[in-house]
Scaffold this active site. Sequence first.
Site: not given
Length: 876
Positions: A22, A92, A101, A103, A337, A457, A766, A833, A853
């Site tokens: 912000k 804020r 929502g 904070m 934002r 919210h 694996s 896995c 992988y």
Amino acid sequence: MNKWVYKFKEGSADMRNLLGGKGANLAEMTNLGLPIPQGFTVTTEACTDYYNQGKQISEEIQEQIFANLKDLEELMGKKFGDTEDPLLVSVRSGARASMPGMMDTILNLGLNDVAVEGFAKKTGNPRFAYDSYRRFIQMYSDVVMEVPKSFFEKIIDEMKEEKGVTYDTELTAEDLKELANKFKAVYKEAMNGEEFPQDPREQLMGAVKAVFRSWDNPRAIVYRRMNDIPGDWGTAVNVQCMVFGNKGDTSGTGVAFTRNPSTGEKGIYGEYLINAQGEDVVAGVRTPQPITKLAEDLPECYKEFMAIANKLEDHYRDMQDMEFTIEEGKLYFLQTRNGKRTAPAAINIACDLVDEGKITPEEAVLRIEAKSLDQLLHPTFDAAALKAGEVIGSALPASPGAAAGKVYFTADDAKAAGKGGRGERVILVRLETSPEDIEGMHAAEGILTVRGGMTSHAAVVARGMGTCCVSGCGEIKIDEEAKVFTLGGYEFHEGDYISLDGSTGKIYKGDIKTQEASVGGNFGRIMEWADQFRTLKVRTNADTPADTLNAVKLGAEGIGLCRTEHMFFGEERIPKIRKMILSDTVEQREAALNELLVFQKADFKAMYEALEGRPMTVRYLDPPLHEFVPTDAEDIAALAADMGLTAEAVKAKCDSLHEFNPMMGHRGCRLAVTYPEIAKMQTRAVMEAAIEVKNEKGYDIVPEIMIPLIGEKKELKFVKDIVVEVAEAVKAEKNSDIQYSIGTMIEIPRAALTADAVADEAEFFSFGTNDLTQMTFGFSRDDAGKFLDSYYQNKIYESDPFARLDQTGVGQLVEMAVTKGRAARPTLKCGICGEHGGDPSSVEFCHKVGLNYVSCSPFRVPIARLAAAQAALNNK
């Protein structure tokens, strides 16, 4: 001296880590010359310092806050704490990652009993002055002093009823003055006789401290855990001059997006309220108007608003979520934002921005939160079932998808009943949701609220979670205490079924059948780009042909884990595995296993056919044998009759299999060491299936045989020798030259520590990170849920190590095993896995340590594909 506080004009968008999202965006908008109420940002480092100082704000930080406040007074020509014309501010929070929502915000800070009188005279608007004061008392009491908001809402509702009005905007100045006094009385009672603070400097420091404190409130901790946000980032605090949307009919406040956050459609989308303050829109206390109506109410403001909104989207090259206030016809932007969006919207926006020439395909892939793809696979209503469904009401379609379940009225009840609790399908029904409801919302299939708009919210959080939500159904009459609501002429109590369509906003009576969603269009484009950029392969964990086909449809490049034990639980099969377990001799066991061979081979054939030549890693029998044996008298009697034994003998044998710690007991390769005939049967089934499918379909199949739970090289060699003997025998019988590989699952820390020795025998590793995590941490994954909450609350762990790979400890073992294993065998193929294979942060770790992988459940395959691409792009 450290710089703890920055004026908006001193910052920029690239200072996000220091100023929070912000603060950085307010600085950037100031630099762009946009109409921003001026102020300053207390940095995230100051928040960290607050915790390091035992939750105290240091003198140095306080001095810098008041020095910047003095500069703000000079800029605005007003004095903070003045009794005639006071400078009022908002306080804020603003973390570097958006946490909607989560904070706490305080508006109208600086008012007191004397200043409110001067404020009323100066503005010539007593109603506005007392409205601002009563709001401030309520927010300060709630946020700073933790006096429940409901205490104040009850008083407002009572007064509206007494005065015969519907909205708080209909209350007079005198009413609001009375309300402020009642609010102060509530504060005094709650604070054991302490009066509401009248010193604005005390108010300001209390508010700053409250924002820092809110970084660690329970809902913020839960949100961070759900969204992989580190706890040490801290939040910044933004102190900003107040502008007022509650000054009358030429004032208002709103929230808007430059594109539709549910669908991604281009065009302004949002809501506003005339004569209101910001919290009114997002809290859902009044149901707002669509932003397009502003063109009728205040056309000049609308024109200016549209020009700035387009400028901001062009500047940030992304869909913007903006908050604005109009004070007596003058427009101010309070923040912008990159907007939260559903997964379908994220995909459509990313592709549209590429087509508009604003971003590259690489940027498009990085823009989409991998985890959010879960949303694309959400259910819709079965068309036939929907035709028979009775619509009892409709409201705003706040978050897409379909959900059916039992009604629950509180977050705690929903949490106990739903996901992670009893496993019921839950619909959470609330007057309006608040940040405290986060865990109940997470446990629910769907959310229905009486109040609130598309940016309330409930709507924002539900969209972020991918949970179906219908909001703002004002037709509902609800009594949350009695746990009952009425709608469409029906009364619904806790446990009754309703169904929601979050895409249309329709509410149905009863339990309507849902069906899984299908994906296409721009999803295919994003996945195509992701597949171009990633280097990690993505496989799936699947044990049935149906799961395999589904995973292949979702882009799986093979099976990384076929759990063979899941094939033994069928109605025809379980008696045979039980017979094998209870046999006393090798011959009896072999006879029982031969009966199972037919089923096991047929399953493997079906899997290989579904894979169409893609690889499959077959894990041999892993769980302890007691998991297969009967427990109820009827099954014991049937097994006894089948084996010619007494029920007592069968029960005694079953009881003898009991282990004190079965997850570390007689399981995995240990079963094959004790009963080699199990490994022999499984090898024959795999090899015969592979050879037959290769011959029948022409697929190039190389079986990958995985021996689980290895902790010692000699253990692996013992089982491997059995496998090789049978595999070669089958090849000879079938006159086949098929190739096969034998590897192991690294799930015991000792295997990782001695990976170089293990790699002498294993052609692939694996990593079974579920068990590896369990054994490294030394706690059971089945029982950890009972105490992990205490670990999160006390900040010992930030996330569930079974959901997100512990890169420090377990990750070190993985990396060590890869390095040692490849030093011994350079061609060693390595994959993962465990459930971590579908977790984006864990996938990035796998990319970094050089795995070949990842393998995950079928519905997480798209997540893993996208996460793998993002890992490759982020680690070039």
